[in-house]
Scaffold this motif. Sequence first.
Motif, mmCIF file in Angstrom:
data_model
loop_
_atom_site.group_PDB
_atom_site.id
_atom_site.type_symbol
_atom_site.label_atom_id
_atom_site.label_comp_id
_atom_site.label_asym_id
_atom_site.label_seq_id
_atom_site.Cartn_x
_atom_site.Cartn_y
_atom_site.Cartn_z
ATOM 1 N N SER A 102 0.824 -1.190 0.000
ATOM 2 C CA SER A 102 0.000 0.000 0.000
ATOM 3 C C SER A 102 0.868 1.254 0.000
ATOM 4 O O SER A 102 2.014 1.247 0.431
ATOM 5 C CB SER A 102 -0.892 -0.001 1.240
ATOM 6 N N ASP A 103 0.286 2.386 -0.481
ATOM 7 C CA ASP A 103 1.013 3.635 -0.415
ATOM 8 C C ASP A 103 0.790 4.278 0.948
ATOM 9 O O ASP A 103 0.232 3.671 1.856
ATOM 10 C CB ASP A 103 0.622 4.547 -1.576
ATOM 11 N N ALA A 104 1.219 5.530 1.084
ATOM 12 C CA ALA A 104 1.222 6.166 2.397
ATOM 13 C C ALA A 104 -0.171 6.415 2.968
ATOM 14 O O ALA A 104 -0.325 6.591 4.177
ATOM 15 C CB ALA A 104 1.988 7.482 2.316
ATOM 16 N N THR A 105 -1.175 6.444 2.125
ATOM 17 C CA THR A 105 -2.527 6.766 2.612
ATOM 18 C C THR A 105 -3.535 5.656 2.385
ATOM 19 O O THR A 105 -4.692 5.802 2.755
ATOM 20 C CB THR A 105 -3.045 8.048 1.924
ATOM 21 N N THR A 106 -3.094 4.569 1.763
ATOM 22 C CA THR A 106 -4.018 3.495 1.404
ATOM 23 C C THR A 106 -3.540 2.169 1.986
ATOM 24 O O THR A 106 -2.369 1.824 1.899
ATOM 25 C CB THR A 106 -4.132 3.357 -0.125
ATOM 26 N N PRO A 156 -6.093 5.043 7.785
ATOM 27 C CA PRO A 156 -5.829 5.273 6.357
ATOM 28 C C PRO A 156 -6.954 6.040 5.694
ATOM 29 O O PRO A 156 -8.116 5.969 6.108
ATOM 30 C CB PRO A 156 -5.734 3.848 5.794
ATOM 31 N N GLU A 157 -6.589 6.793 4.651
ATOM 32 C CA GLU A 157 -7.609 7.535 3.928
ATOM 33 C C GLU A 157 -8.562 6.583 3.213
ATOM 34 O O GLU A 157 -9.738 6.889 3.038
ATOM 35 C CB GLU A 157 -6.959 8.488 2.924
ATOM 36 N N GLN A 158 -8.051 5.421 2.789
ATOM 37 C CA GLN A 158 -8.922 4.443 2.165
ATOM 38 C C GLN A 158 -8.325 3.049 2.295
ATOM 39 O O GLN A 158 -7.130 2.886 2.518
ATOM 40 C CB GLN A 158 -9.169 4.769 0.700
ATOM 41 N N ASP A 204 -1.968 -5.555 3.826
ATOM 42 C CA ASP A 204 -0.750 -4.766 3.649
ATOM 43 C C ASP A 204 0.395 -5.607 3.113
ATOM 44 O O ASP A 204 1.559 -5.299 3.341
ATOM 45 C CB ASP A 204 -0.356 -4.110 4.973
ATOM 46 N N TRP A 245 -1.980 -1.069 10.060
ATOM 47 C CA TRP A 245 -1.850 0.367 9.854
ATOM 48 C C TRP A 245 -0.930 0.997 10.891
ATOM 49 O O TRP A 245 -0.153 1.905 10.591
ATOM 50 C CB TRP A 245 -3.218 1.026 9.908
ATOM 51 N N ARG A 295 3.317 -0.615 9.972
ATOM 52 C CA ARG A 295 3.411 -1.128 8.613
ATOM 53 C C ARG A 295 4.771 -1.717 8.304
ATOM 54 O O ARG A 295 4.906 -2.511 7.381
ATOM 55 C CB ARG A 295 3.102 0.004 7.624
#
Length: 242
Positions: free
Chosen positions: A2-6, A37-39, A192, A214, A217
Amino acid sequence: MSDATTLTVDVWSDVVCPWCFIGLANLDLAIDELEGPEQVEVVLHSFQLDPNAVTQTPEEHTEALARKYRTSVGQIKATTARIVSLGAERGIDFRFDRAVSGNTFDAHRLLHLARERDLQVALKHRLGRAYFTDGDPIGEHDTLRKAAVDVGLDPAEVDEVLAGDAHADAVAADIAAARQMDVTGVPFFVVDGRLGLGGAQPPEVLGKVLARAWADRTAAAEQAVGDGAVDGEACGPDGCDV
């Protein structure tokens, strides 16, 4: 990864697995409660419980299970009651008396097309309704085409996929990846890219794993399941837990 927000959750499942749909519903509940996380991106991966499956009516399928487990048709029907009850709690109308079984390989190919169009989860649920509730033959192209078009896939693209072998390699790659992870039953979740757990875990267990992923990570996870989780109900080549 995952990226920094997902946060990404990879899910191996089959279209004819009732515990997979209960597991996805539980995952939805866990995601709704998650903070951070944002999403959360849910990515579905192919798994075939029976690669050699042929079309069977509900009666034929039940009789085949009874022979396999050396029990009565009545007992097989009775043991599905728990699944029906749990499904109802999650808004899933399981009608095993209608389900016409069949090979799911083409359904998985369409799910890969749907992933490219951001409609994968929608198609998964629509295929589940077709099979478990409406009694549409899951191995037939007419069933698959109707479900795919209903969720917004382009009819021409759907026809092209069904007429050829598009995404067959992707389905095979998913199945091979499951084999490498020693996955023998579904649903199977990987959170993740590093935390895995099998079976239709309760929402609170899934929620703990999501929160742990989360919160840390970068931690190396030697053991996929924690916080008191045990293997949940799943479907495997020998049948579904009841």
